[in-house]
Design a protein around this motif. Sequence first.
Motif, mmCIF file in Angstrom:
data_model
loop_
_atom_site.group_PDB
_atom_site.id
_atom_site.type_symbol
_atom_site.label_atom_id
_atom_site.label_comp_id
_atom_site.label_asym_id
_atom_site.label_seq_id
_atom_site.Cartn_x
_atom_site.Cartn_y
_atom_site.Cartn_z
ATOM 1 N N HIS A 174 0.869 -1.433 0.334
ATOM 2 C CA HIS A 174 0.350 0.402 -0.280
ATOM 3 C C HIS A 174 0.634 1.171 0.254
ATOM 4 O O HIS A 174 0.232 2.588 0.491
ATOM 5 C CB HIS A 174 -0.919 -0.065 1.134
ATOM 6 C CG HIS A 174 -1.554 -0.895 1.232
ATOM 7 N ND1 HIS A 174 -2.752 -1.739 -0.007
ATOM 8 C CD2 HIS A 174 -2.082 -2.025 1.855
ATOM 9 C CE1 HIS A 174 -3.823 -2.228 0.317
ATOM 10 N NE2 HIS A 174 -3.080 -2.718 0.988
ATOM 11 N N VAL A 179 1.037 0.885 -5.462
ATOM 12 C CA VAL A 179 -0.339 1.059 -6.022
ATOM 13 C C VAL A 179 -0.194 0.993 -7.413
ATOM 14 O O VAL A 179 -1.289 1.269 -8.448
ATOM 15 C CB VAL A 179 -0.948 1.727 -5.147
ATOM 16 C CG1 VAL A 179 -2.297 1.972 -5.695
ATOM 17 C CG2 VAL A 179 -1.063 1.017 -4.278
ATOM 18 N N THR A 183 -1.657 -0.559 -10.054
ATOM 19 C CA THR A 183 -2.498 0.360 -11.280
ATOM 20 C C THR A 183 -2.295 0.562 -12.671
ATOM 21 O O THR A 183 -3.626 -0.436 -13.436
ATOM 22 C CB THR A 183 -3.136 1.626 -10.403
ATOM 23 O OG1 THR A 183 -3.132 1.435 -9.369
ATOM 24 C CG2 THR A 183 -4.465 1.968 -11.008
ATOM 25 N N TRP A 199 -10.238 -0.853 -5.386
ATOM 26 C CA TRP A 199 -8.663 -0.849 -4.385
ATOM 27 C C TRP A 199 -9.413 -1.044 -3.375
ATOM 28 O O TRP A 199 -10.031 -0.439 -2.787
ATOM 29 C CB TRP A 199 -8.080 0.353 -4.863
ATOM 30 C CG TRP A 199 -7.420 0.620 -6.212
ATOM 31 C CD1 TRP A 199 -6.413 0.879 -7.007
ATOM 32 C CD2 TRP A 199 -8.237 1.348 -7.480
ATOM 33 N NE1 TRP A 199 -6.603 0.900 -8.401
ATOM 34 C CE2 TRP A 199 -7.374 1.582 -8.816
ATOM 35 C CE3 TRP A 199 -9.350 2.226 -7.453
ATOM 36 C CZ2 TRP A 199 -7.812 1.999 -9.595
ATOM 37 C CZ3 TRP A 199 -10.021 2.384 -8.875
ATOM 38 C CH2 TRP A 199 -8.880 2.078 -10.178
ATOM 39 N N ILE A 213 -2.995 7.077 -0.778
ATOM 40 C CA ILE A 213 -3.837 5.545 -2.061
ATOM 41 C C ILE A 213 -4.535 6.861 -2.870
ATOM 42 O O ILE A 213 -4.907 6.326 -4.298
ATOM 43 C CB ILE A 213 -4.413 4.668 -1.441
ATOM 44 C CG1 ILE A 213 -3.529 3.616 -0.230
ATOM 45 C CG2 ILE A 213 -4.830 3.260 -2.127
ATOM 46 C CD1 ILE A 213 -2.328 3.127 -0.687
#
Length: 267
Positions: A174, A179, A183, A199, A213
Amino acid sequence: MSFINKITKTGQGIFKIIKNPWLLNDILNRNENWEHKTPSDYKKGLRQISLPQLFPEFDGKLETVAFLDGGSLITDLLLIKNACKTFVSCKYFEIGTWRGESIINLVDVAEDLNTLDLDINDFEKYHFSEDYAKAHSYFIKENSKIKQHLGDSTKFDFAKLNKKFDVIFIDGNHHFDFVVSDTKNIFTHLVHENSIVIWHDYAYSPERIRFEILNAILKGTPEELHQNIYHVENTMCAIYIPKNFETNQLKLYDNPRRTFSVELKVN
């Protein structure tokens, strides 16, 4: 606090950072610092939609919930499960499996179940404890329906899967760079025109945004798709879904818009 005390504390703080440089990362990664970096349109977080908006027939039963640290809320798990139920013979992929609590609850609603998590060498590389590593795949070790892919998601060859997935759950490392990487890889290799991407830990709680995030989601998702990214109320999750909804903005300590019925038993 006197001027002298402030100088003394500042000096002590600088000395601690010099002695323990990792403390600087803790300071830089504080939520308020990420909030300052957030684009102005997102200072109050993503626009919110409700579970009934997403799934008018929202309902569900979970067979396996551990209620331990590192897990998901009941509403998070049911969000994923109801997303899978919208597809016939759902193809599901998740990054970050650990005990396997999320995916084990999907065996009755998804046909093609895939996970990606660290292998034992990666656990050692990132200095996870031995007990943490041993908990990996606890719920799914004996389940032949679930395909387990092992490796660091920042180095994993997503293209070799040669497949698009209906529902994708991102719940790995995280930190911002991870991330963003996860993604980008998902949208480059695994998404089709109707895919749903979820997510976890977009928020620390359903009412407290995790701005690191949020910034990573915006950085990793193609800008033309930002209009279809939402925070799902009553969950810690953000969702990409290629549909438009009436939305609202998070308001801290707002009165509940809905309540849920829960029935529990110990297995």
